[in-house]
Design a protein around this motif. Structure first.
Motif, PDB file in Angstrom:
ATOM      1  N   GLN A  22       7.361  31.143  -0.323  1.00 18.56           N
ATOM      2  CA  GLN A  22       6.026  32.004  -0.422  1.00 18.56           C
ATOM      3  C   GLN A  22       4.853  31.226  -0.719  1.00 18.56           C
ATOM      4  O   GLN A  22       3.720  31.466  -0.076  1.00 18.56           O
ATOM      5  CB  GLN A  22       6.234  32.676  -1.727  1.00 18.56           C
ATOM      6  CG  GLN A  22       5.014  33.781  -1.921  1.00 18.56           C
ATOM      7  CD  GLN A  22       4.932  34.841  -0.559  1.00 18.56           C
ATOM      8  OE1 GLN A  22       5.866  35.484  -0.281  1.00 18.56           O
ATOM      9  NE2 GLN A  22       3.765  34.836  -0.173  1.00 18.56           N
ATOM     10  N   ASP A  23       4.960  29.923  -1.549  1.00 19.18           N
ATOM     11  CA  ASP A  23       3.688  29.259  -1.514  1.00 19.18           C
ATOM     12  C   ASP A  23       3.333  28.657  -0.283  1.00 19.18           C
ATOM     13  O   ASP A  23       2.191  28.392   0.298  1.00 19.18           O
ATOM     14  CB  ASP A  23       3.923  28.136  -2.583  1.00 19.18           C
ATOM     15  CG  ASP A  23       3.929  28.453  -4.009  1.00 19.18           C
ATOM     16  OD1 ASP A  23       3.307  29.735  -3.914  1.00 19.18           O
ATOM     17  OD2 ASP A  23       4.396  27.810  -4.987  1.00 19.18           O
ATOM     18  N   SER A  25       3.915  29.871   2.760  1.00 22.23           N
ATOM     19  CA  SER A  25       3.548  30.931   3.443  1.00 22.23           C
ATOM     20  C   SER A  25       1.943  31.276   3.480  1.00 22.23           C
ATOM     21  O   SER A  25       1.370  31.697   4.308  1.00 22.23           O
ATOM     22  CB  SER A  25       4.383  32.342   3.054  1.00 22.23           C
ATOM     23  OG  SER A  25       3.649  33.416   4.056  1.00 22.23           O
ATOM     24  N   ASP A  26       1.794  31.223   2.118  1.00 20.43           N
ATOM     25  CA  ASP A  26       0.392  31.470   1.499  1.00 20.43           C
ATOM     26  C   ASP A  26      -0.613  30.290   2.149  1.00 20.43           C
ATOM     27  O   ASP A  26      -1.752  30.502   2.786  1.00 20.43           O
ATOM     28  CB  ASP A  26       0.200  31.319   0.032  1.00 20.43           C
ATOM     29  CG  ASP A  26       0.812  32.596  -0.645  1.00 20.43           C
ATOM     30  OD1 ASP A  26       1.036  33.566   0.145  1.00 20.43           O
ATOM     31  OD2 ASP A  26       1.035  32.519  -2.006  1.00 20.43           O
ATOM     32  N   ASN A  29      -0.710  30.712   6.089  1.00 19.46           N
ATOM     33  CA  ASN A  29      -0.812  31.986   6.323  1.00 19.46           C
ATOM     34  C   ASN A  29      -0.290  32.489   7.648  1.00 19.46           C
ATOM     35  O   ASN A  29      -0.606  33.130   8.413  1.00 19.46           O
ATOM     36  CB  ASN A  29      -2.336  32.129   6.805  1.00 19.46           C
ATOM     37  CG  ASN A  29      -3.024  33.636   6.911  1.00 19.46           C
ATOM     38  OD1 ASN A  29      -2.384  34.571   6.389  1.00 19.46           O
ATOM     39  ND2 ASN A  29      -3.820  33.526   7.921  1.00 19.46           N
ATOM     40  N   CYS A  30       1.159  32.544   7.298  1.00 21.67           N
ATOM     41  CA  CYS A  30       2.125  33.104   8.106  1.00 21.67           C
ATOM     42  C   CYS A  30       3.138  33.917   7.434  1.00 21.67           C
ATOM     43  O   CYS A  30       3.508  33.820   6.249  1.00 21.67           O
ATOM     44  CB  CYS A  30       2.926  32.070   8.861  1.00 21.67           C
ATOM     45  SG  CYS A  30       4.145  31.034   8.019  1.00 21.67           S
ATOM     46  N   LYS A 158       0.356  21.591  11.336  1.00 22.18           N
ATOM     47  CA  LYS A 158      -0.876  22.055  12.113  1.00 22.18           C
ATOM     48  C   LYS A 158      -0.929  20.824  13.266  1.00 22.18           C
ATOM     49  O   LYS A 158      -1.361  21.203  14.241  1.00 22.18           O
ATOM     50  CB  LYS A 158      -2.047  21.802  11.147  1.00 22.18           C
ATOM     51  CG  LYS A 158      -2.037  23.228  10.505  1.00 22.18           C
ATOM     52  CD  LYS A 158      -3.413  23.383   9.672  1.00 22.18           C
ATOM     53  CE  LYS A 158      -3.183  24.807   8.896  1.00 22.18           C
ATOM     54  NZ  LYS A 158      -4.523  25.366   8.774  1.00 22.18           N
TER      55      LYS A 158
END
Length: 162
Positions: A22-23, A25-26, A29-30, A158
């Motif tokens: 979850q962290d 993902s945050d 931003n996916c 990235k």
């Protein structure tokens, strides 16, 4: 359907891997999606059975997922390490969707060791070199002391995805 960028899939028995997923993902931003094992895996006897099943390369029945990996350019897969092996739910997911996975990064949570071996087992099944791999110790998850690791993961994701 046009492919989206990345998605995180994870399996978590004790919620350590879920917290990290979850962290992450945050930060990225996916979307994130849990891989749900229909077998009950709680308790001391289950702990022993779980390790045996992981070492034996067993699969299990998992719930259907909402987002098919073929609709994403990159998969991030998170899981706990069980006896230095792949948990059955992750093995099932990989075997079911390996033809749809072209690019992957891996993260694992572990109480002891075995993360590198587990990564190697997954690489062998998928015949893919992950873009990035990260091991997070259970005590760091409990102490919320892993954000620096996730930021490194973010930078490498990235860079590798452009």
């Amino acid at each position: 359907m046009e492919s989206a960028s990345s998605i995180i899939y994870y399996y978590s028995r004790t919620k350590n891997t879920a917290s990290v997923a979850q962290d992450l993902s945050d930060l990225l931003n996916c979307p994130v999606e849990e891989i749900i094992d229909w077998k009950k895996r709680k308790g001391i006897f289950s702990f022993l059975t779980n390790g045996y099943e992981a070492i034996s390369g067993k699969e299990t029945k998992i719930a259907p997922i909402s987002n098919n990996p073929k609709h994403f350019n990159h998969i991030i897969l998170g899981f706990p390490v069980w006896a230095s092996h792949i948990p059955p739910a992750i093995r099932t997911f990989i075997n079911k969707y390996k033809e749809d996975i072209n690019s992957i990064s891996l993260f694992c949570t572990q109480g002891g060791n075995g993360g590198e071996k587990t990564f190697s087992l997954i690489e062998e099944i998928l015949n893919i070199n992950p873009n990035f791999k990260i091991i997070i110790n259970k005590r760091d998850v409990k102490a919320l002391n892993y954000m620096g690791n996730l930021e490194s993961f973010l930078i490498n994701e990235k860079l590798s995805l452009g």
